[in-house]
Design an enzyme around this catalytic site. Sequence first.
Site, mmCIF file in Angstrom:
data_model
loop_
_atom_site.group_PDB
_atom_site.id
_atom_site.type_symbol
_atom_site.label_atom_id
_atom_site.label_comp_id
_atom_site.label_asym_id
_atom_site.label_seq_id
_atom_site.Cartn_x
_atom_site.Cartn_y
_atom_site.Cartn_z
ATOM 1 N N PRO A 15 -33.223 -32.802 88.391
ATOM 2 C CA PRO A 15 -33.612 -33.492 87.157
ATOM 3 C C PRO A 15 -32.744 -34.686 86.755
ATOM 4 O O PRO A 15 -33.097 -35.409 85.840
ATOM 5 C CB PRO A 15 -33.469 -32.392 86.114
ATOM 6 C CG PRO A 15 -32.398 -31.506 86.670
ATOM 7 C CD PRO A 15 -32.569 -31.519 88.150
ATOM 8 N N ASP A 38 -37.972 -42.741 93.742
ATOM 9 C CA ASP A 38 -38.754 -43.251 92.617
ATOM 10 C C ASP A 38 -38.017 -43.138 91.295
ATOM 11 O O ASP A 38 -36.844 -42.797 91.252
ATOM 12 C CB ASP A 38 -40.160 -42.665 92.547
ATOM 13 C CG ASP A 38 -40.218 -41.191 92.818
ATOM 14 O OD1 ASP A 38 -41.207 -40.722 93.366
ATOM 15 O OD2 ASP A 38 -39.228 -40.501 92.477
ATOM 16 N N LYS A 60 -40.933 -48.608 91.197
ATOM 17 C CA LYS A 60 -40.995 -49.854 90.428
ATOM 18 C C LYS A 60 -42.392 -50.044 89.870
ATOM 19 O O LYS A 60 -43.376 -49.822 90.556
ATOM 20 C CB LYS A 60 -40.695 -51.033 91.354
ATOM 21 C CG LYS A 60 -39.284 -51.544 91.202
ATOM 22 C CD LYS A 60 -39.104 -52.843 91.925
ATOM 23 C CE LYS A 60 -38.895 -52.605 93.385
ATOM 24 N NZ LYS A 60 -38.629 -53.726 94.208
ATOM 25 N N GLY A 91 -37.802 -36.856 92.144
ATOM 26 C CA GLY A 91 -37.228 -36.152 90.996
ATOM 27 C C GLY A 91 -37.657 -34.690 90.985
ATOM 28 O O GLY A 91 -38.770 -34.351 91.414
ATOM 29 N N GLY A 92 -36.785 -33.818 90.527
ATOM 30 C CA GLY A 92 -37.120 -32.399 90.420
ATOM 31 C C GLY A 92 -37.388 -31.791 91.777
ATOM 32 O O GLY A 92 -36.627 -31.988 92.725
ATOM 33 N N ASP A 93 -38.515 -31.086 91.872
ATOM 34 C CA ASP A 93 -38.944 -30.517 93.148
ATOM 35 C C ASP A 93 -40.092 -31.376 93.689
ATOM 36 O O ASP A 93 -40.982 -31.766 92.934
ATOM 37 C CB ASP A 93 -39.426 -29.079 92.930
ATOM 38 C CG ASP A 93 -39.914 -28.466 94.229
ATOM 39 O OD1 ASP A 93 -39.093 -27.806 94.898
ATOM 40 O OD2 ASP A 93 -41.091 -28.676 94.598
ATOM 41 N N THR A 121 -36.635 -27.920 89.630
ATOM 42 C CA THR A 121 -37.660 -28.626 88.863
ATOM 43 C C THR A 121 -37.184 -28.890 87.427
ATOM 44 O O THR A 121 -36.412 -28.121 86.863
ATOM 45 C CB THR A 121 -38.992 -27.856 88.923
ATOM 46 O OG1 THR A 121 -40.014 -28.698 88.420
ATOM 47 C CG2 THR A 121 -38.949 -26.555 88.119
ATOM 48 N N MET A 174 -45.314 -34.334 82.004
ATOM 49 C CA MET A 174 -46.089 -35.556 81.742
ATOM 50 C C MET A 174 -46.945 -35.422 80.482
ATOM 51 O O MET A 174 -48.086 -35.847 80.451
ATOM 52 C CB MET A 174 -46.996 -35.879 82.947
ATOM 53 C CG MET A 174 -46.208 -36.221 84.194
ATOM 54 S SD MET A 174 -47.259 -36.434 85.640
ATOM 55 C CE MET A 174 -47.387 -34.765 86.244
ATOM 56 N N GLY A 203 -33.695 -34.524 80.241
ATOM 57 C CA GLY A 203 -32.949 -33.282 80.465
ATOM 58 C C GLY A 203 -31.857 -33.427 81.514
ATOM 59 O O GLY A 203 -32.040 -34.111 82.512
#
Length: 497
Positions: A15, A38, A60, A91-93, A121, A174, A203
């Site tokens: 995260p 990303d 981007k 990011g995350g998983d 995640t 999201m 987070g």
Amino acid sequence: MSEKKGRVILIGAGPGDKGLITVKGLEYLKQADVVVYDRLVSSDVLSLSPEGAEFINVGKVMNHHNIPQPEINKILLNKALEGKNVVRLKGGDPFVFGRGGEELELLIENNIEYEVVPGITSAVSALAYAGIPVTHRDFASSIHFVTGHAKDGLVENIDFKALVASKGTILFYMGVSTLSQLINGLIEAGIDKNTPCAAVENGTRSNMRTLISTVENMVSDAEKFQLRSPAVIAVGKVCSLGDKFAWYTKSKIFSKKIIVTRPVVSNNILTDRLKNLGAEVIDYPCIKINEIENNESLFSLIKNLDKYNMLVFASKNSAAYFFKTLNENNKDSRALSHLVIGALGKSTYDELKKYGICADIMPADYTFTAFAKSLKMAEIHGNIAVLEAVQDKRLSDELKNNGFNVTSYNAYDIKYLPLDYIKPMHEYIDNGAMAAFTSSAAVHGFVRGNKIDDLSKIKAVCIGKLTYETALNYKMKVYMAEKPTIDSLIEKLKEME
Ligand code: SAH
């Protein structure tokens, strides 16, 4: 195209907190030739990539559109076909709302080797940093991961009735822009309006914010709070624990802006410790210690050691470079057996021990004046050789001023570097950042590497007296740790407003 086919490793970056990438993910990342990442991948995690790797930012936003997925897939394929070791950082998983699956299709079609390293995640970890356990025997026995992403303006196929009936913890990814649709969906499906809710923005990062509310008030509270993406939204009784269990944002250092100055090559414990406490660290390698090639100064000292009564090491580096040169001249510490040895500071003393030398003089008070005083007390006479940096002759000057017969030798060279970071230094200072200094040299590096008009604006938190005096000479606002240790420096930073 190369003969050798490369491979693609899809890695979950976690995260944001760089400690939350897995050990396996980190090992693979360190071997990357190309890192494709990303927007949600934090710069802290990216900084763990090897020097010289190629970075491709596919997060981007171009003309308000993200780089289309098929294009990302092609980048991965082409780099692998070039024989590169490609790391795809997400990011995350990578498989949790990460479109990781789609990125593998083209690789399979082209017979490219790949692996997937799961990640932590964001919903689970952001809540953990907010002190909210996603399950709890008294409150929730299931977790539901739900995307709040809207297609054509509407949230996609969410079975709100089933979610409400489950009485579990509901985690929306999201969901910031669709928050009111999500909350209304739950209300229409009959959820108790007093059910606790939470939103955790950014987070595990130094700008993390937590909102705790109820289903009834969540939409208006989020508006007042100005909730922004990325944020995870949680609904369920466990959210009520956030007030009690919150720990990360309660740290006294959380979100404080701290410039950490340091030499270029040095494992930076202070930066890591402060980041773990949630500080926003502006990591500033401001000094580069260089060996002097063909160091005539040290050669002549080594040839003339018998002319001296005492050898003084002004820093850890002066000891390291002296013994390196001594060894290269096929000599060792026995060549110093007739000399009284002085060390300025504990780290210099410790460095000397590596070469079998226990310094005779190391005043507890780490200042030039204290050093001169202790030579007087020890009734040192005769010739003294001081090993120091080309740019910093303060120790030999002080001893000369006190009447000692001193020759200064150049042990190493210091280069002062400008801040190569996101913003210029004065912007950080104007935004309330303070500077932590662990050495006098770092204070010089900070001042000489940047053009700062008014140094008196800078809150300088210093590890010891010498560093403190150097910062004071530049007219900074100075503060000093109680003891010359990293722990004590951190305690001082905690007290700072
Ligand atoms: N694969 C990612 C999720 C990607 S979807 C994962 O496993 O976490 C993007 C959503 O993830 C964001 O809209 C937000 O809801 C959530 N998210 C990602 N990073 C976050 C963070 N640091 N804090 C809170 N939410 C985050």
